[in-house]
Scaffold this active site. Structure first.
Site, PDB file in Angstrom:
ATOM      1  CB  CYS A   1      -1.004   0.028   1.147  1.00 34.19           C
ATOM      2  SG  CYS A   1      -1.207  -1.492   2.043  1.00 34.19           S
TER       3      CYS A   1
ATOM      4  NE  ARG B   1       2.595  -8.734   5.881  1.00 33.70           N
ATOM      5  CZ  ARG B   1       1.317  -8.745   5.575  1.00 33.70           C
ATOM      6  NH1 ARG B   1       0.505  -9.554   6.212  1.00 33.70           N
ATOM      7  NH2 ARG B   1       0.844  -7.943   4.653  1.00 33.70           N
TER       8      ARG B   1
ATOM      9  CG  ASP C   1      -2.155  -5.424  -2.411  1.00 30.77           C
ATOM     10  OD1 ASP C   1      -3.357  -5.289  -2.114  1.00 30.77           O
ATOM     11  OD2 ASP C   1      -1.226  -5.024  -1.692  1.00 30.77           O
TER      12      ASP C   1
ATOM     13  CE  LYS D   1     -11.287  -7.086   9.014  1.00 35.23           C
ATOM     14  NZ  LYS D   1     -10.123  -7.899   9.247  1.00 35.23           N
TER      15      LYS D   1
HETATM   16 ZN   LIG Z   1      -3.139  -2.410   0.930  1.00 34.60          ZN
END
Ligand SMILES: [Zn+2]
Ligand SMILES: [Zn+2]
Length: 664
Positions: free
Chosen positions: A351, A380, A400, A486
């Site tokens: 993002c 991660r 994404d 969400k």
């Molecule tokens: Zn994102």
């Protein structure tokens, strides 16, 4: 009239009546002290037979708990998650009782229900439990169950509780942390345990029991603490349920994506490369590529633009986005360079990069929405104990995309994203799913960033879009992220297991942090709203789930190879080549097995490879210009003799059954 009603209310109060509201909204009056079981009986005897636990005003209670105030009552049966929880937790009491009987001197600690069954953490001290004892434990548990012992809760003082558990440092620690006056014991048969409740009426309904395994577990999950033995078990109200469950487990083992990934040569791990970092083998890479092309094609139609961003970014980027605060300390540490003070991070999220792409030039409201998509690989650091095949990895690629739009466009954009997600699921054979809508906690609105007005817009956009698309939804209050509401898609696989797949999130935070703007019709600068979305979630996880869902028999449009040509002997090699060429002209992915093996062996190997079609060629086929077609997993059905053209249209038909064209 009004006066009469007041009088009526007073009378009820005087008689000690309470009002019980049931989930369907109906309100019934009962005498104070009524139990959930009494309420069940008042509804029907059948319900009463099936009720195994209850919740009152949101708190778990026993079916025998006396209710003394007005409130909302939910009755649970085995078919409810809460019912199973009570069932399994109660069984853990019975198991603890048997363990104490069989291994005197052990120390019991905690025995909760889990997603599938229950466990009890035990300090076996000098003794040791062995697998050879499982059967004996199960038999004794069933014996006790048949005696129909009631579970009863009783309050005890802290001093009394401490005295009873003298010598058990684990229970002592638990009791120390409880407030005097809130401590309860649960009795059944001659066994007592420290417990706050949530039991079935009596042991009699436990009809089948299985001790599954034992494992080491640190007290309270802390490796500095003593290691205990965790005994896992599961129980059911019917023997048949246990048989089905064990069969399901066997089938799950056969479908384990780690096993299939190896057999189908899709991916591998190397200790040298590093844990949790999957290596995609040629067939797996081709599979991934096909999935990516499929989504890219649909995304292009839906107005997305493909972007590419680097795998690392300056630490400052993630400090700005807030990801450093979230992932920094617990994840991969900054990469240093020869330049002093320069620090880069492996990207944990795409993002921030996409926000900076948005910021490359100014935008007007007429330019929006902008939809940037990227198959972006992120990193991660997961604890090594948490790593699991492709479902928990340290480097993975998200499908994404980020949509930057005006608040007014949110409604429309959300619907479009849902359309895309539904198209993806449909093409891949996931038909059974629910959409979980996560909204704000209405009581704690200050926890969330963004104006009330915008939140309402976003929440309504999600709710309306889900309704408009006829989704089967569950609404969870308080489950929204601090930056926005969400919608998550939970799919059920072929074995009935639930997985979280695609997610769509509204975000008011990053536009703020990255100072994103657009010029509105009023000529003033406004903040765009950002939507994060990923229909697959990640390529790794999605392929793992798809493998387990289909047992490796992917929809034919996705199969690495759609057909294999098996020649009856070397004599037919030439004809096999000709068939391959013709298939390629029809864009069918095929290969030839020309090995000097028997046809039986060739078929068996092709079956293991999950080859959808086996095309056998020999004398007769060569003479007639045909192929003899055999389908995967259909031995004994007989082969059918067809021309290449007929076979090509067979495959086309099959593809068009799952893979539809994406319509915008
Ligand atoms: Zn994102
Ligand atoms: Zn209990």
């Amino acid at each position: 009239m009004y006066f009469d009603y007041l009088l009526y209310l007073q009378t009820i109060n005087f008689l000690g009546m309470i009002k019980i509201t049931l989930p369907d909204g109906s309100v019934k009056e009962f005498a104070k002290g009524t139990t959930p079981m009494d309420v069940a009986k008042s509804i029907s005897e059948g319900l009463a037979r099936n009720v195994i636990s209850a919740s009152f005003n949101g708190t778990t209670v026993e079916s025998s708990t006396a209710l003394n105030a007005d409130g909302n009552l939910v009755l649970f049966t085995w078919n409810d998650k809460e019912g199973k929880k009570a069932f399994w937790h109660s069984t853990s009491h019975v198991m603890a009782q048997v363990l104490e009987e069989m291994y005197p001197g052990i120390k019991l600690t905690l025995g909760p229900a889990i997603d599938n069954g229950f466990y009890y953490d035990v300090d076996f001290c000098e003794t040791k439990i062995s697998e050879a004892d499982f059967k004996k434990i199960e038999d004794r548990m069933l014996e006790i169950s048949r005696e129909k012992h009631e579970f009863t809760l009783r309050p005890v003082s802290k001093a009394e509780a401490l005295a009873i558990y003298k010598g058990n440092e684990f229970k002592t620690e638990l009791i120390e942390n409880l407030e005097d006056g809130t401590i309860t014991f649960c009795d059944h048969s001659n066994f007592t345990d420290l417990c706050r409740g949530g039991h079935i009426p009596n042991t009699g309904i436990i009809k089948a029991v299985k001790i599954m395994s034992v494992a080491g577990a640190y007290w309270r999950g802390d490796e500095k603490n003593k290691q205990l033995t965790r005994v896992y078990g599961i129980s059911f109200p019917k023997q048949k349920d246990l048989t089905d469950y064990l069969e399901l487990l066997e089938e799950a083992k056969r479908r384990d994506h780690r096993k299939l990934g190896k057999e189908l040569e899709l991916f591998a791990f190397s200790q040298k490369v590093g844990q949790g970092l999957p290596l995609w083998l040629p067939k797996g890479a081709a599979l991934r590529d096909r999935l990516e092309q499929f989504l890219k094609k649909a995304q292009k139609k839906a107005g997305y633009e493909q972007v590419v961003t680097p795998h690392i970014g300056q630490k400052e980027l993630y400090v700005t986005s807030g990801h450093y605060a979230k992932y920094g300390a617990d994840s991969f540490q900054p990469i240093n360079t020869p330049a002093e003070g320069e620090e880069f991070l492996l990207k944990p999220m795409n993002c921030p990069h996409h926000c900076e792409i948005y910021n490359v030039r100014p935008w007007s409201y007429k330019d929006l929405p902008k939809r940037y998509a990227e198959f972006g690989t992120v990193y991660r650091y997961e604890q090594s104990g948490e790593l699991h095949g492709l479902t928990r990895v340290r480097g993975f690629t998200q499908d994404d995309a980020h949509i930057f739009c005006t608040p007014e466009q949110l409604d429309e954009e959300f619907k479009k994203v849902i359309d895309l997600v539904l198209y993806v699921f449909g093409s891949l054979g996931f038909e059974n799913f629910t959409a979980q809508i996560s909204l704000r906690d209405q009581e704690n609105r200050e926890k969330y960033i963004g104006s009330d007005e915008n939140w309402e817009k976003a929440e309504n956009a999600i709710i309306n879009a889900a309704k408009d698309k006829g989704l089967n939804t569950v609404v969870e209050y308080g489950e929204a992220a601090f930056y926005g509401p969400k919608l998550d898609f939970m799919v059920k696989d072929a074995l009935g297991r639930s997985w979280q797949l695609g997610t769509i999130q509204v975000d008011y935070n990053l536009p703020e942090r990255f100072d994103l703007t657009y010029k509105g019709a009023d000529d003033k600068l406004h903040r765009p709203v950002m939507i994060h979305r990923a229909p697959f979630g990640s390529m790794e996880r999605f392929i793992a789930i798809l493998l387990e869902h289909t047992a490796g028999n992917f929809p034919i449009w996705l199969m690495p190879e759609q057909a294999i040509i098996l020649s009856l002997s070397e004599k037919y090699e030439k004809y096999a080549e000709k068939v391959l060429n013709l298939l390629e002209n029809h864009e069918i992915r095929a290969l030839i097995d020309n090995r000097n093996e028997t046809i039986g062996k060739k078929i068996r190997d092709a079956e293991v490879q999950k080859m959808p079609f086996m095309l056998i060629v020999g004398d007769e086929e060569e003479r007639n210009n045909t192929i003899s077609v055999r389908r995967h997993g259909q031995e004994g059905k007989g082969n059918i003799s067809v021309t290449i053209e007929e076979f090509a249209s067979m495959i086309q038909d099959e593809i068009s059954k799952t893979l539809k064209t994406f319509e915008v």
